[in-house]
Design an enzyme around this catalytic site. Structure first.
Site: not given
Length: 469
Positions: A194-195, A197-198, A215, A249
């Site tokens: 996910s963004p 956690v990214g 990603e 995704c």
């Protein structure tokens, strides 16, 4: 399930740190042989892989074969075919400014790699990225999701029969183990998730200036034109949205449909969903389940909230908490502040938004973060080109969905909030390699023209060179 202990992580990291020079100096032929062994092991374990995915997701053997095994075997075949050519590097064109310089690009391993993978495709995603890392000549720590324990065991068995831990090691754990890994200095970190956690991974990587590929995801729209083969498009969306119970995704996250098509498209969804999964999708052998209770509750709460605020149910809507079953569901009139319209859905729920003018649909897309994928369904190339020109997304597919990720000549990746960097095939090899510039000077050094002290002759040389550019 026993997780990898902190002391084990430290020992593996140290062993890989010592071994990375050995891996770096392996030949492309040696790496190719490892990939061939990996392909053979996967083929001999296909039944075990299918059983593991069924236990983790209630995923059918056919869906596992298509979305998990085939994708990995296809990637392996591409690397086996091309790795020796890719690893050779390449010459680049000469320049009039540098007539005595032979210029080339040399591909060398980045070194010590960490790959962090999610639970939604627990066989495909770890192996596809590991293949690229191995082919590039790296040592790799592969952190698997804690939510796919049956698939993890098969992966550990397959990789353990080929690689020593000093070369490739499987790491299992939750937040503590992942957080500890991120304190280490890696030459490259590849994260899929996910963004939110990214951003954590990117911040951790910045402490060591580690190179990174993210990603991520986001709300990938599918936009319909009025000039469209509607039945074919609806069937395509049903497959792309409801494969793996929507836990993909790059699945279409919502539809943008011309308002005059409202009645026809809603009837088509009812009809084609019944053709796909029968009158009760819970009994369909082809429909997967939600991975865990947390994800089920997130989705069921969002669906319940949407309906309480006036969302119109077009198809589906049935839930079974005991099985973590959510029926393939299509909605319209979903409130814009509902999580189904603000967050990536990552489940078998599909909102439809009706638009009057194409400008309204494009504005709706552009108000949100840049998505990982965009799908356009139209028989009019002018319409497709207009949408492409006025949006920014990771990848686009016209008159189909999700197949772009498999194309061997295309990169996979997002933009900004949906990802950084590219993966798969040649682009995956480049991602795990350092593209080193080599300028080999023949005869006299170029810099001789600019040696101190600067004179009128220096000025004339510079003036002459400026004419060549």
């Amino acid at each position: 399930m026993a997780y990898t202990s902190i002391s084990e992580i430290d020992n593996i990291y140290s062993a890989q740190e010592k071994h990375k020079d050995v891996a770096k100096h392996s030949t492309a032929q040696q790496r190719k042989k490892l990939l061939e062994r990996l392909l053979a092991e996967i083929r001999s374990n296909e039944d075990a892989i299918q059983k593991a995915l069924y236990h983790d997701f209630h995923k059918s053997a056919m869906e596992t074969a298509i979305t998990e095994i085939f994708a990995v075997e296809f990637e392996l075949k591409q690397f086996i075919k091309h790795v020796e050519k890719w690893a050779k590097g390449k010459s680049v064109s000469r320049s009039l400014l540098f007539p005595n310089v032979s210029a080339s690009l040399h591909y060398e391993p980045k070194g010590q790699v960490l790959i962090i993978t999610p639970w939604n495709y627990p066989f495909q995603l770890p192996l596809v990225h590991l293949v690229a890392s191995i082919a590039a000549g790296n040592v790799t720590m592969l952190k698997l999701s804690e939510f796919s324990k049956h698939t993890n065991q098969v992966i550990k068995k397959i990789l353990g029969g080929i690689f020593k831990e000093e070369h490739v090691a499987v790491i299992e754990g939750e937040v503590n183990e992942t957080t500890h890994l991120l304190t280490k200095r890696f030459d490259h970190i590849h994260f899929t998730g996910s963004p939110a956690v990214g951003k954590i991974v990117m911040k951790a990587a910045s402490a060591n200036l580690s190179d990174i590929t993210l990603e991520l995801g986001g709300k990938s729209p599918a936009i319909f034109d009025k000039n469209v083969s509607l039945e074919r498009a609806v069937k395509n969306i049903i497959w792309a949205k409801f494969v793996n119970a929507g836990q993909t995704c790059i699945a279409p996250d919502y539809l943008l449909v011309p308002r005059p098509l409202k009645s026809e498209i809603e009837q088509l969804f009812k009809k084609e969903l019944e053709h796909a999964f029968g009158t009760n999708a819970q009994h369909s052998p082809d429909f997967a389940r939600i991975i865990n209770d947390k994800q089920y509750k997130r989705l069921s709460d969002a669906l319940t909230d949407a309906r309480s605020l006036g969302a119109q149910l077009i198809a589906g809507g049935n839930l079974d908490e005991r099985e973590r079953y959510i029926e393939p569901t299509v909605l319209s009139n979903v409130a814009e502040n509902n999580p189904l319209m603000t967050d990536e859905i990552f489940g078998p729920i599909l909102p439809i938004v009706y638009y009057n003018q194409i400008a309204d649909a494009i504005s709706f897309i552009n108000k949100k973060e840049k998505p990982l994928a965009l799908y356009i369904f139209s028989e009019d190339s002018k319409f497709s080109n207009h949408v492409i020109r006025h949006t920014s997304v990771g990848s686009t597919c016209v008159n189909d969905a999700m197949i772009q990720i498999l194309h061997p000549s295309l990169p996979f990746g997002g933009v900004n909030n949906s990802g950084i960097g590219q993966s798969t095939g040649w682009y995956g090899f480049k991602s795990f390699s350092h593209e080193r510039a080599i300028a080999d000077v023949k005869l006299m050094p170029m810099s001789k023209m600019f040696w101190f002290p600067y004179t009128e002759k220096t000025f004339k040389l510079l003036k002459w060179m400026k004419k060549l550019i």
